[in-house]
Design a protein around this motif. Structure first.
Motif, PDB file in Angstrom:
ATOM      1  N   ILE A 175      10.030 -10.046  -1.042  1.00  0.00           N
ATOM      2  CA  ILE A 175       9.284  -9.028  -1.787  1.00  0.00           C
ATOM      3  C   ILE A 175       9.229  -7.730  -0.980  1.00  0.00           C
ATOM      4  CG2 ILE A 175       7.057  -8.422  -2.795  1.00  0.00           C
ATOM      5  CD1 ILE A 175       6.582 -11.332  -3.386  1.00  0.00           C
ATOM      6  N   ALA A 176       9.033  -7.834   0.331  1.00  0.00           N
ATOM      7  CA  ALA A 176       8.998  -6.638   1.169  1.00  0.00           C
ATOM      8  C   ALA A 176      10.345  -5.919   1.135  1.00  0.00           C
ATOM      9  CB  ALA A 176       8.640  -7.013   2.607  1.00  0.00           C
ATOM     10  N   THR A 177      11.436  -6.671   1.091  1.00  0.00           N
ATOM     11  CA  THR A 177      12.770  -6.069   1.004  1.00  0.00           C
ATOM     12  C   THR A 177      12.919  -5.265  -0.276  1.00  0.00           C
ATOM     13  OG1 THR A 177      13.710  -7.924   2.245  1.00  0.00           O
ATOM     14  CG2 THR A 177      15.243  -6.552   1.021  1.00  0.00           C
ATOM     15  N   VAL A 178      12.444  -5.822  -1.379  1.00  0.00           N
ATOM     16  CA  VAL A 178      12.497  -5.115  -2.657  1.00  0.00           C
ATOM     17  C   VAL A 178      11.696  -3.820  -2.580  1.00  0.00           C
ATOM     18  CG1 VAL A 178      11.860  -5.224  -5.102  1.00  0.00           C
ATOM     19  CG2 VAL A 178      12.861  -7.229  -3.985  1.00  0.00           C
TER      20      VAL A 178
ATOM     21  N   LEU B  90       0.833  -1.206   0.000  1.00  0.00           N
ATOM     22  CA  LEU B  90       0.000   0.000   0.000  1.00  0.00           C
ATOM     23  C   LEU B  90       0.868   1.258   0.000  1.00  0.00           C
ATOM     24  CD1 LEU B  90      -2.770  -1.074   2.556  1.00  0.00           C
ATOM     25  CD2 LEU B  90      -3.056  -0.773   0.081  1.00  0.00           C
ATOM     26  N   ALA B  91       1.948   1.219   0.789  1.00  0.00           N
ATOM     27  CA  ALA B  91       2.825   2.395   0.892  1.00  0.00           C
ATOM     28  C   ALA B  91       3.494   2.716  -0.441  1.00  0.00           C
ATOM     29  CB  ALA B  91       3.883   2.172   1.971  1.00  0.00           C
ATOM     30  N   ILE B  92       4.046   1.699  -1.115  1.00  0.00           N
ATOM     31  CA  ILE B  92       4.764   1.987  -2.357  1.00  0.00           C
ATOM     32  C   ILE B  92       3.803   2.371  -3.479  1.00  0.00           C
ATOM     33  CG2 ILE B  92       4.830  -0.353  -3.356  1.00  0.00           C
ATOM     34  CD1 ILE B  92       7.800   0.297  -4.066  1.00  0.00           C
TER      35      ILE B  92
ATOM     36  N   LEU C 179      22.642   8.250   4.373  1.00  0.00           N
ATOM     37  CA  LEU C 179      22.931   7.150   3.442  1.00  0.00           C
ATOM     38  C   LEU C 179      22.162   5.882   3.795  1.00  0.00           C
ATOM     39  CD1 LEU C 179      26.788   7.639   2.945  1.00  0.00           C
ATOM     40  CD2 LEU C 179      24.930   8.334   1.423  1.00  0.00           C
ATOM     41  N   ASP C 180      21.010   6.051   4.450  1.00  0.00           N
ATOM     42  CA  ASP C 180      20.192   4.879   4.789  1.00  0.00           C
ATOM     43  C   ASP C 180      19.754   4.115   3.549  1.00  0.00           C
ATOM     44  OD1 ASP C 180      20.455   5.256   7.464  1.00  0.00           O
ATOM     45  OD2 ASP C 180      18.350   5.716   7.872  1.00  0.00           O
ATOM     46  N   TRP C 181      19.562   4.815   2.437  1.00  0.00           N
ATOM     47  CA  TRP C 181      19.137   4.130   1.208  1.00  0.00           C
ATOM     48  C   TRP C 181      20.199   3.132   0.745  1.00  0.00           C
ATOM     49  CZ3 TRP C 181      21.949   4.777  -3.326  1.00  0.00           C
ATOM     50  CH2 TRP C 181      22.865   5.844  -3.360  1.00  0.00           C
ATOM     51  N   LEU C 182      21.479   3.464   0.983  1.00  0.00           N
ATOM     52  CA  LEU C 182      22.554   2.510   0.674  1.00  0.00           C
ATOM     53  C   LEU C 182      22.444   1.267   1.548  1.00  0.00           C
ATOM     54  CD1 LEU C 182      25.783   4.697   0.283  1.00  0.00           C
ATOM     55  CD2 LEU C 182      24.722   3.281  -1.467  1.00  0.00           C
ATOM     56  N   GLU C 183      22.203   1.493   2.836  1.00  0.00           N
ATOM     57  CA  GLU C 183      22.103   0.376   3.781  1.00  0.00           C
ATOM     58  C   GLU C 183      20.917  -0.521   3.438  1.00  0.00           C
ATOM     59  OE1 GLU C 183      24.411  -0.243   5.763  1.00  0.00           O
ATOM     60  OE2 GLU C 183      25.471   1.667   5.995  1.00  0.00           O
ATOM     61  N   MET C 184      19.802   0.083   3.025  1.00  0.00           N
ATOM     62  CA  MET C 184      18.621  -0.707   2.681  1.00  0.00           C
ATOM     63  C   MET C 184      18.889  -1.616   1.483  1.00  0.00           C
ATOM     64  SD  MET C 184      15.986  -0.516   4.625  1.00  0.00           S
ATOM     65  CE  MET C 184      14.843  -1.253   3.466  1.00  0.00           C
TER      66      MET C 184
ATOM     67  N   THR D  34      13.253   0.073  -2.467  1.00  0.00           N
ATOM     68  CA  THR D  34      12.797   0.992  -3.514  1.00  0.00           C
ATOM     69  C   THR D  34      12.241   2.267  -2.891  1.00  0.00           C
ATOM     70  OG1 THR D  34      12.264  -0.852  -4.985  1.00  0.00           O
ATOM     71  CG2 THR D  34      11.227   1.258  -5.464  1.00  0.00           C
ATOM     72  N   MET D  35      11.465   2.109  -1.823  1.00  0.00           N
ATOM     73  CA  MET D  35      10.902   3.274  -1.141  1.00  0.00           C
ATOM     74  C   MET D  35      12.003   4.148  -0.545  1.00  0.00           C
ATOM     75  SD  MET D  35       7.726   1.254   0.632  1.00  0.00           S
ATOM     76  CE  MET D  35       7.518   2.426   1.957  1.00  0.00           C
ATOM     77  N   SER D  36      13.059   3.532  -0.041  1.00  0.00           N
ATOM     78  CA  SER D  36      14.145   4.318   0.552  1.00  0.00           C
ATOM     79  C   SER D  36      14.852   5.161  -0.510  1.00  0.00           C
ATOM     80  CB  SER D  36      15.145   3.395   1.262  1.00  0.00           C
ATOM     81  OG  SER D  36      15.876   2.608   0.329  1.00  0.00           O
ATOM     82  N   LEU D  37      14.974   4.628  -1.726  1.00  0.00           N
ATOM     83  CA  LEU D  37      15.577   5.400  -2.813  1.00  0.00           C
ATOM     84  C   LEU D  37      14.713   6.599  -3.188  1.00  0.00           C
ATOM     85  CD1 LEU D  37      16.928   2.636  -5.226  1.00  0.00           C
ATOM     86  CD2 LEU D  37      18.233   4.581  -4.371  1.00  0.00           C
ATOM     87  N   ALA D  38      13.408   6.404  -3.195  1.00  0.00           N
ATOM     88  CA  ALA D  38      12.492   7.470  -3.600  1.00  0.00           C
ATOM     89  C   ALA D  38      12.232   8.483  -2.495  1.00  0.00           C
ATOM     90  CB  ALA D  38      11.166   6.855  -4.051  1.00  0.00           C
ATOM     91  N   SER D  39      12.639   8.169  -1.275  1.00  0.00           N
ATOM     92  CA  SER D  39      12.357   9.046  -0.130  1.00  0.00           C
ATOM     93  C   SER D  39      13.480  10.064   0.040  1.00  0.00           C
ATOM     94  CB  SER D  39      12.198   8.217   1.150  1.00  0.00           C
ATOM     95  OG  SER D  39      11.128   7.316   1.034  1.00  0.00           O
ATOM     96  N   ILE D  40      13.377  11.176  -0.643  1.00  0.00           N
ATOM     97  CA  ILE D  40      14.353  12.258  -0.514  1.00  0.00           C
ATOM     98  C   ILE D  40      13.606  13.546  -0.217  1.00  0.00           C
ATOM     99  CG2 ILE D  40      14.386  12.450  -3.052  1.00  0.00           C
ATOM    100  CD1 ILE D  40      17.238  13.619  -2.734  1.00  0.00           C
ATOM    101  N   ASP D  41      14.024  14.205   0.846  1.00  0.00           N
ATOM    102  CA  ASP D  41      13.313  15.381   1.345  1.00  0.00           C
ATOM    103  C   ASP D  41      13.595  16.627   0.511  1.00  0.00           C
ATOM    104  OD1 ASP D  41      11.627  16.681   3.017  1.00  0.00           O
ATOM    105  OD2 ASP D  41      12.996  16.824   4.710  1.00  0.00           O
ATOM    106  N   ALA D  42      14.722  16.644  -0.184  1.00  0.00           N
ATOM    107  CA  ALA D  42      15.149  17.832  -0.916  1.00  0.00           C
ATOM    108  C   ALA D  42      14.302  18.060  -2.167  1.00  0.00           C
ATOM    109  CB  ALA D  42      16.618  17.702  -1.308  1.00  0.00           C
TER     110      ALA D  42
END
Length: 406
Positions: free
Chosen positions: A205-208, A154-156, A237-242, A212-220
């Protein structure tokens, strides 16, 4: 002329006499609808995608093992179907909380519409053509059984609609924020406990979805607001860790096992091209000579102890590739094979490490990959500005930054 009988519970009402059959299936009895009594499956059950059961003690609706959920919300006739589907899904999503009792998220009519749009649009933007049908079929079944995957789905889907509508991260709806939080929290709780085969598949599937959500989550919304120009935060750099976390979940999920329903989705991870990206030494030859000189990789004898070696090698092997959904796994290799020392250099804003990241961003900034577009454009430009402001004396900087900006 028909015989008119008077009902016991409605004294003034008349109805036609008819022969009652008690041989209908358990699902039709439960729903109080007329069953055509076809076997092995009546038409009602086939239409609803549930298992037809003629056993006397049948008391609940169960999803058919071979069915593919199709959530139709466009006609008045579908409303009762959606109510039935919601009840079925909500029952399967019930879970016992650690503190005792039962945690339940009740799907709404709006949620079903989001899931339908996810099936139609979002999934095709995440999976390549040869695997998208597996995501839609097996992934939806798993989504309807596991709360952490339902929240992530639902979130993605909501995030995808927001991004495609041109809305920023700051314009998240309350529902998107809620499902993102619940997805992350329930996902983490699953990592520490024993897992069923179905949970292993759902976990992957949840990991994928979460990566993906972490990559798209940018505040700037502008380069001057983006990392590394802005003040540093531990989460930068949390998106890297994810994305790197997929290595861990890959081992936990063990999708190569015979009972995996989604193992076919990740056949690309066994592709020899992925191995070549990480190991083919010829990749260094594709990089600009000035960059190799700056990284200390221009000598005849290249030592693998050089902290930039692996990142530069992978980057060079990607120079001839175009980034799209079909090739995205190749570009993820650059992140998933990243060594801890290089990540520390990025966190310290080491100029050479930042330059390699900027080159990677330039390769992946494709409008066809919606979840990469904003981060890759803004942070690439932010890196260029940061290097010009703080490391203008770095050799060949002006030439190396050519083409990185838009």
């Amino acid at each position: 002329m028909p015989v008119l009988l008077r009902s016991k519970d409605a004294p003034g009402r008349k109805r036609r006499a008819h022969a009652k059959s008690r041989r209908g299936c358990g699902n039709c009895k439960l729903r109080r609808v007329k069953c055509d009594e076809l076997k092995p499956s009546c038409m009602n059950c086939m239409s609803f995608g549930v298992s037809c059961n003629y056993a006397q003690n049948s008391s609940s609706l169960e999803l058919a093992g071979e069915s593919v959920f199709q959530l139709q919300t466009h006609s008045p006739q579908s409303l009762s179907l959606n109510e039935t589907m919601r009840n079925m899904i909500n029952k399967s999503l019930m879970q016992v909380s650690p503190a005792g009792g039962v945690d339940v998220y009740q799907l709404t009519e709006d949620d079903l519409q989001v899931l339908e749009r996810c099936q139609a649009r979002t999934i095709s933007s995440l999976a390549e053509e040869k695997t998208v049908h597996i995501y839609r079929a097996e992934g939806l079944k798993l989504t309807c059984c596991h709360p952490f995957l339902m929240h992530a789905t639902l979130a993605i889907a909501m995030m995808h609609e927001r991004v495609m509508a041109g809305k920023t991260f700051k314009e998240q709806s309350t529902a998107e924020i809620y499902h993102s939080y619940q997805a992350t929290a329930t996902f983490r709780s699953k990592l520490s406990g024993p897992l069923t085969p179905s949970e292993r598949d759902a976990l992957w599937i949840a990991t994928v979805l979460l990566s993906t959500m972490s990559l798209a989550s940018i505040d700037a919304t502008a380069p001057e607001e983006a990392w590394p120009l802005m003040s540093s935060f531990p989460t930068d750099l949390d998106w890297l860790e994810m994305i790197q976390g997929k290595n861990v979940v890959w081992k936990i999920a063990d999708l190569a096992r015979p009972d995996s329903a989604v193992g076919r989705m990740v056949i690309g991870f066994k592709d020899s091209r992925l191995q070549a990206v990480a190991k083919d030494a010829s990749g260094l030859q594709a990089l600009p000579q000035e960059l190799l000189e700056l990284l200390g990789l221009d000598t005849c004898v290249v030592t693998k102890n050089n902290p930039y070696y692996r990142a530069a090698l992978c980057l060079g092997n990607l120079f001839g590739e175009e980034c799209n959904i079909a090739t995205l796994a190749l570009f993820y290799v650059w992140i998933m094979s990243m060594e801890a020392e290089f990540k520390q250099l990025l966190r310290r804003k080491d100029p050479r490490a930042l330059l390699l990241l900027a080159y990677w961003f330039r390769k992946v900034r494709s409008r066809h990959v919606w979840f990469l577009w904003q981060r890759s454009v803004l942070e690439c430009q932010a890196i260029c500005t940061y290097l010009e402001q703080n490391h203008s004396d770095m050799p060949h900087l002006e030439n190396l930054l050519l083409g990185l900006r838009y």
